[in-house]
Design an enzyme around this catalytic site. Structure first.
Site, mmCIF file in Angstrom:
data_model
loop_
_atom_site.group_PDB
_atom_site.id
_atom_site.type_symbol
_atom_site.label_atom_id
_atom_site.label_comp_id
_atom_site.label_asym_id
_atom_site.label_seq_id
_atom_site.Cartn_x
_atom_site.Cartn_y
_atom_site.Cartn_z
ATOM 1 N N LYS A 22 45.445 42.123 41.552
ATOM 2 C CA LYS A 22 46.457 42.645 42.388
ATOM 3 C C LYS A 22 46.402 41.978 43.658
ATOM 4 O O LYS A 22 47.557 41.638 44.302
ATOM 5 C CB LYS A 22 46.191 44.041 42.565
ATOM 6 C CG LYS A 22 47.102 44.779 43.519
ATOM 7 C CD LYS A 22 46.941 46.250 43.138
ATOM 8 C CE LYS A 22 45.564 46.990 43.703
ATOM 9 N NZ LYS A 22 45.228 46.958 45.242
ATOM 10 N N ARG A 140 31.666 37.570 36.022
ATOM 11 C CA ARG A 140 31.854 37.246 37.402
ATOM 12 C C ARG A 140 30.210 36.732 37.829
ATOM 13 O O ARG A 140 29.263 37.548 37.484
ATOM 14 C CB ARG A 140 32.330 37.990 38.368
ATOM 15 C CG ARG A 140 34.042 38.188 38.103
ATOM 16 C CD ARG A 140 34.506 38.734 39.437
ATOM 17 N NE ARG A 140 34.203 39.603 39.771
ATOM 18 C CZ ARG A 140 34.910 40.793 40.850
ATOM 19 N NH1 ARG A 140 36.118 39.974 41.243
ATOM 20 N NH2 ARG A 140 34.430 41.625 41.172
ATOM 21 N N ARG A 184 33.751 52.380 37.166
ATOM 22 C CA ARG A 184 34.783 52.389 37.966
ATOM 23 C C ARG A 184 36.438 52.379 37.627
ATOM 24 O O ARG A 184 37.071 53.181 38.139
ATOM 25 C CB ARG A 184 34.773 50.994 38.650
ATOM 26 C CG ARG A 184 33.794 50.665 39.808
ATOM 27 C CD ARG A 184 33.249 49.338 39.996
ATOM 28 N NE ARG A 184 34.232 48.464 40.539
ATOM 29 C CZ ARG A 184 34.001 47.021 40.442
ATOM 30 N NH1 ARG A 184 33.167 46.581 39.910
ATOM 31 N NH2 ARG A 184 35.212 46.511 41.310
#
Ligand SMILES: [Zn+2]
Length: 232
Positions: A22, A140, A184
Protein backbone atom coordinates in the site's frame (compact mmCIF):
# COMPACT_ATOMS: atom_id res chain seq x y z
CA UNK A 1 4.10 21.96 -2.05
CA UNK A 2 0.43 22.51 -2.80
CA UNK A 3 -0.89 20.98 -6.01
CA UNK A 4 -2.94 23.31 -8.19
CA UNK A 5 -6.68 23.27 -8.71
CA UNK A 6 -7.98 20.44 -10.89
CA UNK A 7 -11.32 20.03 -12.64
CA UNK A 8 -12.00 16.55 -11.24
CA UNK A 9 -9.67 15.92 -8.34
CA UNK A 10 -9.47 12.41 -6.89
CA UNK A 11 -10.18 12.10 -3.19
CA UNK A 12 -9.09 8.65 -2.15
CA UNK A 13 -8.65 6.49 0.92
CA UNK A 14 -6.26 3.54 0.64
CA UNK A 15 -6.84 0.34 2.61
CA UNK A 16 -4.75 -2.82 2.66
CA UNK A 17 -3.18 -5.30 5.04
CA UNK A 18 0.53 -5.11 5.94
CA UNK A 19 2.53 -6.61 3.07
CA UNK A 20 0.19 -5.76 0.17
CA UNK A 21 2.37 -2.83 -0.93
CA UNK A 22 0.00 0.00 0.00
CA UNK A 23 2.81 2.46 0.84
CA UNK A 24 4.40 2.03 -2.60
CA UNK A 25 1.03 2.45 -4.30
CA UNK A 26 0.38 5.61 -2.28
CA UNK A 27 3.63 7.11 -3.62
CA UNK A 28 2.92 6.06 -7.22
CA UNK A 29 -0.66 7.34 -7.10
CA UNK A 30 0.42 10.64 -5.56
CA UNK A 31 2.87 11.14 -8.41
CA UNK A 32 0.37 10.11 -11.07
CA UNK A 33 -2.62 12.10 -9.79
CA UNK A 34 -0.74 15.10 -8.39
CA UNK A 35 -2.90 14.86 -5.27
CA UNK A 36 -1.93 15.71 -1.72
CA UNK A 37 -0.66 12.63 0.17
CA UNK A 38 -1.51 12.38 3.86
CA UNK A 39 0.01 9.39 5.64
CA UNK A 40 -0.43 9.09 9.39
CA UNK A 41 2.61 6.78 9.46
CA UNK A 42 4.73 9.54 7.87
CA UNK A 43 3.39 12.10 10.36
CA UNK A 44 4.45 9.86 13.26
CA UNK A 45 7.87 9.11 11.76
CA UNK A 46 8.54 12.81 11.11
CA UNK A 47 7.34 13.74 14.61
CA UNK A 48 9.71 11.23 16.22
CA UNK A 49 12.67 13.05 14.67
CA UNK A 50 11.64 16.54 15.80
CA UNK A 51 12.34 18.22 19.11
CA UNK A 52 9.51 18.24 21.65
CA UNK A 53 8.96 21.99 21.44
CA UNK A 54 8.48 21.83 17.65
CA UNK A 55 5.57 19.45 17.94
CA UNK A 56 1.90 20.27 17.67
CA UNK A 57 -0.30 19.55 20.73
CA UNK A 58 -2.01 16.57 19.07
CA UNK A 59 1.28 14.97 17.98
CA UNK A 60 2.75 15.46 21.44
CA UNK A 61 -0.31 13.80 23.00
CA UNK A 62 -0.15 10.92 20.49
CA UNK A 63 3.55 10.28 21.15
CA UNK A 64 2.83 10.26 24.88
CA UNK A 65 0.24 7.47 24.44
CA UNK A 66 2.70 5.53 22.29
CA UNK A 67 5.50 5.89 24.85
CA UNK A 68 3.19 4.35 27.43
CA UNK A 69 2.44 1.53 24.98
CA UNK A 70 -1.22 2.54 24.75
CA UNK A 71 -3.41 2.89 21.69
CA UNK A 72 -3.74 6.46 20.48
CA UNK A 73 -7.45 7.33 20.99
CA UNK A 74 -9.69 8.28 18.06
CA UNK A 75 -10.04 11.89 19.18
CA UNK A 76 -6.24 12.42 19.23
CA UNK A 77 -5.74 10.82 15.81
CA UNK A 78 -8.55 13.00 14.49
CA UNK A 79 -6.87 16.12 15.94
CA UNK A 80 -3.63 15.15 14.17
CA UNK A 81 -5.46 14.89 10.87
CA UNK A 82 -7.30 18.17 11.57
CA UNK A 83 -3.94 19.88 11.97
CA UNK A 84 -3.26 18.77 8.38
CA UNK A 85 -6.75 19.57 7.13
CA UNK A 86 -5.26 21.79 4.41
CA UNK A 87 -4.46 18.53 2.72
CA UNK A 88 -8.05 17.31 2.91
CA UNK A 89 -9.38 20.63 1.61
CA UNK A 90 -6.73 20.70 -1.15
CA UNK A 91 -8.28 21.54 -4.54
CA UNK A 92 -5.97 19.03 -6.21
CA UNK A 93 -7.51 16.15 -4.27
CA UNK A 94 -5.96 13.89 -1.66
CA UNK A 95 -4.78 10.37 -0.90
CA UNK A 96 -5.24 9.19 2.68
CA UNK A 97 -3.02 6.35 3.81
CA UNK A 98 -3.28 4.94 7.35
CA UNK A 99 -6.44 6.92 8.07
CA UNK A 100 -9.26 6.34 8.89
CA UNK A 101 -8.60 3.26 11.01
CA UNK A 102 -11.89 3.10 12.88
CA UNK A 103 -15.57 3.73 12.19
CA UNK A 104 -15.45 6.79 14.46
CA UNK A 105 -12.62 8.30 12.39
CA UNK A 106 -14.46 7.47 9.15
CA UNK A 107 -17.56 9.25 10.44
CA UNK A 108 -15.56 12.32 11.54
CA UNK A 109 -14.00 12.49 8.07
CA UNK A 110 -17.40 12.16 6.41
CA UNK A 111 -18.80 15.01 8.54
CA UNK A 112 -15.87 17.29 7.78
CA UNK A 113 -16.09 16.62 4.05
CA UNK A 114 -19.86 17.14 3.99
CA UNK A 115 -19.43 20.45 5.79
CA UNK A 116 -16.88 21.49 3.15
CA UNK A 117 -19.10 20.16 0.33
CA UNK A 118 -16.41 17.73 -0.79
CA UNK A 119 -17.08 14.15 -1.80
CA UNK A 120 -14.92 11.08 -1.53
CA UNK A 121 -14.13 9.53 -4.95
CA UNK A 122 -13.33 6.00 -3.83
CA UNK A 123 -11.87 3.77 -1.15
CA UNK A 124 -9.22 1.63 -2.80
CA UNK A 125 -8.89 -1.71 -1.02
CA UNK A 126 -5.76 -3.71 -1.96
CA UNK A 127 -6.44 -7.42 -1.61
CA UNK A 128 -4.09 -10.39 -1.52
CA UNK A 129 -4.64 -13.94 -0.20
CA UNK A 130 -3.21 -14.50 3.29
CA UNK A 131 -0.74 -17.18 2.17
CA UNK A 132 0.75 -14.79 -0.41
CA UNK A 133 1.16 -12.04 2.17
CA UNK A 134 2.85 -14.51 4.54
CA UNK A 135 5.17 -15.60 1.73
CA UNK A 136 6.04 -11.98 0.87
CA UNK A 137 6.63 -10.83 4.42
CA UNK A 138 8.33 -13.96 5.73
CA UNK A 139 10.97 -13.71 2.97
CA UNK A 140 12.08 -10.28 4.16
CA UNK A 141 15.54 -9.86 5.63
CA UNK A 142 16.68 -6.68 7.35
CA UNK A 143 20.23 -5.32 7.65
CA UNK A 144 21.39 -5.12 11.29
CA UNK A 145 23.39 -1.97 10.52
CA UNK A 146 21.59 0.25 7.99
CA UNK A 147 18.09 -1.39 8.24
CA UNK A 148 17.83 -1.88 4.46
CA UNK A 149 15.23 -4.51 3.57
CA UNK A 150 15.86 -7.37 1.13
CA UNK A 151 13.77 -10.37 0.07
CA UNK A 152 15.14 -13.89 -0.32
CA UNK A 153 13.25 -14.40 -3.61
CA UNK A 154 12.10 -11.03 -4.94
CA UNK A 155 15.10 -8.88 -4.04
CA UNK A 156 17.98 -11.11 -2.89
CA UNK A 157 21.29 -9.54 -1.79
CA UNK A 158 24.32 -10.19 -4.03
CA UNK A 159 25.91 -12.29 -1.28
CA UNK A 160 23.63 -14.44 0.86
CA UNK A 161 22.78 -12.86 4.25
CA UNK A 162 25.05 -9.85 3.63
CA UNK A 163 23.81 -6.28 3.00
CA UNK A 164 24.61 -4.89 -0.48
CA UNK A 165 24.93 -1.36 0.87
CA UNK A 166 27.05 -1.63 3.99
CA UNK A 167 28.17 -5.27 4.31
CA UNK A 168 26.13 -5.67 7.50
CA UNK A 169 24.54 -8.98 8.51
CA UNK A 170 20.94 -9.60 7.39
CA UNK A 171 18.49 -11.00 9.92
CA UNK A 172 14.90 -12.23 10.05
CA UNK A 173 12.87 -9.81 12.20
CA UNK A 174 10.53 -11.38 14.78
CA UNK A 175 7.66 -9.43 13.16
CA UNK A 176 8.41 -11.08 9.82
CA UNK A 177 8.12 -14.66 11.08
CA UNK A 178 5.05 -16.52 9.74
CA UNK A 179 3.37 -16.94 13.19
CA UNK A 180 3.72 -13.23 13.96
CA UNK A 181 2.49 -12.25 10.49
CA UNK A 182 -0.64 -14.40 10.87
CA UNK A 183 -1.44 -12.70 14.18
CA UNK A 184 -0.92 -9.23 12.65
CA UNK A 185 -3.12 -10.08 9.66
CA UNK A 186 -5.92 -11.37 11.88
CA UNK A 187 -5.82 -8.19 13.96
CA UNK A 188 -5.89 -6.12 10.76
CA UNK A 189 -8.92 -8.02 9.39
CA UNK A 190 -10.81 -7.66 12.65
CA UNK A 191 -10.25 -3.93 12.90
CA UNK A 192 -10.84 -3.17 9.20
CA UNK A 193 -13.98 -5.27 8.54
CA UNK A 194 -16.40 -2.59 9.88
CA UNK A 195 -14.66 0.11 7.79
CA UNK A 196 -14.92 -1.98 4.63
CA UNK A 197 -18.62 -2.56 5.31
CA UNK A 198 -19.14 1.17 5.96
CA UNK A 199 -17.64 2.19 2.60
CA UNK A 200 -19.28 -0.71 0.77
CA UNK A 201 -22.67 0.57 1.99
CA UNK A 202 -21.78 4.03 0.67
CA UNK A 203 -20.94 2.49 -2.74
CA UNK A 204 -17.36 3.74 -2.52
CA UNK A 205 -15.36 0.52 -2.13
CA UNK A 206 -13.01 -0.28 -5.03
CA UNK A 207 -11.33 -3.66 -4.49
CA UNK A 208 -8.00 -4.10 -6.30
CA UNK A 209 -6.09 -7.39 -6.63
CA UNK A 210 -2.59 -6.53 -5.36
CA UNK A 211 -0.74 -9.18 -7.44
CA UNK A 212 2.20 -8.45 -9.69
CA UNK A 213 4.72 -5.63 -9.81
CA UNK A 214 4.01 -2.15 -8.35
CA UNK A 215 3.53 -0.79 -11.91
CA UNK A 216 1.06 -3.54 -12.77
CA UNK A 217 -0.94 -2.84 -9.61
CA UNK A 218 -0.93 0.89 -10.40
CA UNK A 219 -2.14 0.24 -13.96
CA UNK A 220 -4.95 -1.98 -12.65
CA UNK A 221 -5.97 0.70 -10.14
CA UNK A 222 -5.98 3.50 -12.74
CA UNK A 223 -8.07 1.37 -15.10
CA UNK A 224 -10.71 0.73 -12.42
CA UNK A 225 -10.70 4.38 -11.38
CA UNK A 226 -11.17 5.59 -14.95
CA UNK A 227 -14.07 3.19 -15.37
CA UNK A 228 -15.59 4.48 -12.15
CA UNK A 229 -15.24 8.10 -13.36
CA UNK A 230 -16.90 7.19 -16.70
CA UNK A 231 -19.80 5.45 -14.94
CA UNK A 232 -20.58 8.46 -12.79
ZN1 LIG B 1 23.26 -2.43 5.51
Amino acid sequence: MVPGERPNPWRLILLGAPGVGKGTQAELLTERLGACHLSTGDIFRAAGKRKDCDQSPAIRAALEYMRRGELVPDSTVWEMVRERSDCILCRGGFILDGFPRTLGQAESLKDLMEKEKLSLSAVVDYELPVDEIVQRLSGRRTCEECKSVFHVKERPPKVEAVCDHCGGRLFHREDDRPEAITVRLEAYERSTAPLIQFYKNLGLLLPIVAKGSPDEILARTMEKMDKLADDR
